[in-house]
Write an enzyme that holds these catalytic residues in place. Structure first.
Site, short mmCIF file in Angstrom:
data_model
loop_
_atom_site.label_atom_id
_atom_site.label_comp_id
_atom_site.label_asym_id
_atom_site.label_seq_id
_atom_site.Cartn_x
_atom_site.Cartn_y
_atom_site.Cartn_z
N ASP A 60 0.98 -1.08 -0.15
CA ASP A 60 0.06 0.00 0.02
C ASP A 60 0.92 1.38 -0.16
O ASP A 60 2.02 1.31 0.74
CB ASP A 60 -0.88 -0.17 1.16
CG ASP A 60 -1.67 1.30 1.25
OD1 ASP A 60 -2.99 1.05 0.52
OD2 ASP A 60 -1.53 2.19 1.45
N GLU A 62 0.93 5.54 0.31
CA GLU A 62 0.27 6.96 0.31
C GLU A 62 1.14 7.88 -0.35
O GLU A 62 2.39 7.83 -0.64
CB GLU A 62 0.59 7.37 2.05
CG GLU A 62 0.02 6.38 2.99
CD GLU A 62 -1.53 6.21 2.70
OE1 GLU A 62 -2.24 7.23 2.16
OE2 GLU A 62 -2.00 5.10 3.01
N HIS A 202 -5.40 4.96 6.55
CA HIS A 202 -4.67 5.54 5.30
C HIS A 202 -3.30 5.83 5.71
O HIS A 202 -2.63 6.87 5.53
CB HIS A 202 -5.34 7.01 5.30
CG HIS A 202 -6.59 6.94 4.52
ND1 HIS A 202 -6.92 6.60 3.31
CD2 HIS A 202 -7.99 7.33 5.28
CE1 HIS A 202 -8.33 6.57 3.07
NE2 HIS A 202 -8.73 6.91 4.15
N ASP A 207 -2.96 -0.15 6.32
CA ASP A 207 -3.84 -0.39 5.13
C ASP A 207 -3.39 -1.88 4.50
O ASP A 207 -3.81 -2.55 4.18
CB ASP A 207 -3.70 0.70 4.24
CG ASP A 207 -4.40 2.05 4.71
OD1 ASP A 207 -5.03 2.06 5.87
OD2 ASP A 207 -4.66 2.58 3.95
#
Length: 592
Positions: A60, A62, A202, A207
């Site tokens: 994942d 960001e 998030h 995540d």
């Protein structure tokens, strides 16, 4: 390239988290449950790579924006490596984006400019992540987004992107989780459905952990209905019934080789015929996932056996498929069942020749255009010729036409009217010669005549009439191009061609009068010349068919032509001249 202190620190943190992760409350129980579910399935017939034996890297990201092409940068990478339901390791690091993090993103993720100021850059983090994920199947929730960012920066660094296989948990969830269970397929919603102890927030690692739990939950559910391999999971569809999946054992004994497969019912009747470069893998899809056509589901429900016919090459498999479909006429095949249902436009051989529609080519030295797949298309091509040439359209047959009152077509100057003896035999023969030239060599006169008419109708805004003439021209050009290509190969008594295949071996095909007479692959450590000579001697004896018709179905000969015209093909032997007219219909058809 040496890693920066920050990256080395991230790797140490990764190893430490691997131990801590396995000790987190509730995860050990879920890992044991998933591993147990996979272990219990070991008795099933395995037709692919078992999920329990694969290592997944769930990742994942960001970022500062929605797209790297628009300046979006990575601010955090989190990943979890799992195998057989057990967590093997974790990877987590912040990334300095060298740009300001928008306030809205900072509020959403909790990642601020000060947090990433001393973090490593993507130039040093990406190699570390790729090393962590090496040999794994990449998994992400909305994989195109995360993988798209990673591939973008790999390309920017001129770093080759590994050939990862990728699973998207969003895509799988849409097929597994119903609207009754969850109003949407967001990660937070799915984490609640599958009881993940991690709440997505998030942040990349959290995540990724939640995505692991969602992946495991979906695998448990799918394992109960026979989805056990990566191939099954990649193409799983809820439209495939449990009854279909229960028949997956029918593919167990099929070879991983090119060939033809025949589905048969309990009475041995052929239901469906197909072809594939990998028989076992292709047939498996009918029982596991990707084949969702309703009629195929019905066919699988009736099938009790699958017969495989191995072929030396993919071309031989395609040809065998066409011949078997024509022979058995399977009810679930929609194409190629009636190769004999063809139509031709014929320029007759008589004192006053004419054009007519026929269903069969005779050995009468006449000229033919076709074959056409339907009478309707043949009539359009015939009309294009009649629009261009004032050749007679009546069906009278006798050596000398009696003098009589001309028909309406003669009055409209669309027929030279030999019936009233107003045209000499020489003039009419010259017209027939022009028609023959258009059929066999150059379509220019038809194209120019119809195009001129199209232009006039378009200027008058009579677009519906213009469309009719356009369709006529299209039918004619396609048929003329087809006739010229087929005839060129049909004329050859023998042609042998070779091509190097992907595995480095040479495929050999012997073609006689448009029919595939033999196929083979030269074994390694074998004298190529001797092999080709032996294959030619053992090839089928093929007699020429009348007229332009190949000694096979037109569809078979076109399949052979596509292979002969493919890159890398070399002619090893040829009898006769293999030529098509330079100004032929193929050029005009392509332009149209």
């Amino acid at each position: 390239m040496r890693s920066s202190p920050a990256v080395r620190e991230a790797r140490l943190e990764m190893r430490a988290r691997a131990v801590a992760r396995r000790q987190r409350e509730g995860v050990s129980a879920r890992s044991a449950q998933v591993a147990g579910a996979w272990e219990a399935q070991r008795g099933f017939d395995e037709l692919g790579r078992p999920l329990r034996d694969l290592t997944f890297c769930v990742v994942d990201l960001e970022t500062t924006g929605n797209s790297p092409d628009n300046g979006g940068m990575i601010t955090e990478i989190g990943a979890v490596k799992v195998r057989g339901g057990e967590v093997l390791g974790e990877f987590q690091t912040l990334v300095n984006p060298h740009t300001g993090i928008p306030p809205s993103i900072a509020v959403l993720t909790g990642i601020t400019n000060s947090m990433v100021a001393s973090s490593p850059t993507i130039e040093s983090v990406l190699p570390a992540f790729l090393e962590f994920a090496e040999g794994c199947v990449l998994v992400a929730h909305n994989a195109p987004y995360d993988v798209g960012f990673l591939k973008h920066f790999a390309a920017k660094q001129e770093r080759p992107w590994p050939r990862f296989e990728v699973l998207d948990t969003v895509k799988i969830a849409r097929r597994v989780v119903t609207r009754d269970e969850s109003p949407n397929h967001k990660l937070g919603s799915l984490a609640r459905v599958f009881g993940s102890p991690t709440t997505p927030n998030h942040r990349a690692l959290s995540d990724a952990r939640a995505t692991v739990d969602v992946l495991h939950g979906m695998m448990e559910r799918l394992g109960n209905i026979g989805v056990q391999t990566l191939e099954d999971l990649s193409v799983f569809s809820a439209k495939v019934t449990t009854a279909q999946r229960k028949k997956r054992h029918l593919a167990e004994d099929l070879p991983h080789a090119p060939g033809v497969y025949l589905f048969k019912d309990e009475k041995g009747r052929v239901l469906y015929i197909g072809t594939s470069k990998d028989l076992r893998s292709r047939v498996r899809t009918y029982f596991t996932a990707s084949e969702t056509r309703s009629r195929m589901g019905e066919m699988v429900g009736l099938a009790t056996t699958v017969q495989a016919i191995e072929c030396a090459t993919a071309l031989e498999a395609g040809v065998r498929e066409l011949r078997l479909i024509a022979e058995h006429k399977p009810p679930y095949n929609r194409r190629s069942r009636r190769p004999e249902k063809m139509h031709f436009v014929k320029l007759t051989r008589e004192p006053w020749p004419r054009l007519s529609l026929v269903k069969q080519v005779l050995d009468d030295d006449a000229d033919y255009l076709g074959p056409f797949g339907s009478r309707k298309v043949a009539e359009k091509a015939l009309q294009a010729l009649h629009d261009t040439f004032p050749i007679r359209q009546c069906s009278d047959r006798f050596p000398v036409l009696p003098k009589r009152t001309p028909c309406v077509l003669a009055e409209l100057h669309r027929c030279l009217s030999p019936c009233d003896q107003s045209v000499s035999a020489e003039t009419y023969a010259a017209l027939v010669s022009r028609v023959r030239e258009s059929l066999l060599h150059r379509p220019d006169e038809v194209v120019e005549t119809v195009t001129e008419r199209l232009t006039g109708l378009a200027e008058q805004e009579r677009f519906e009439e213009a469309a009719v003439h356009r369709d006529r021209l299209t039918s004619y050009l396609r048929a003329a191009a087809r006739t010229q290509r087929l005839s060129a190969l049909t004329r050859l008594p023998d042609l042998t061609a070779i091509r190097r295949e992907d595995d480095g071996r040479w495929a050999v095909h012997v073609v006689r009068h448009g029919r595939l007479a033999a196929a083979g692959v030269i074994p390694r450590e074998t004298n190529a010349h001797s092999y080709v000579a032996d294959l030619q001697l053992s090839a089928e004896t093929v007699l020429a068919a009348p007229g332009p018709v190949p000694a096979a179905s037109a569809e078979e000969t076109e399949l052979v032509l596509r292979w002969l015209e493919s890159p890398g093909v070399r002619l090893a032997h040829i009898e006769g001249d293999w030529t098509c007219p330079v100004g032929g219909a193929g050029r005009r058809a392509a332009a149209l």
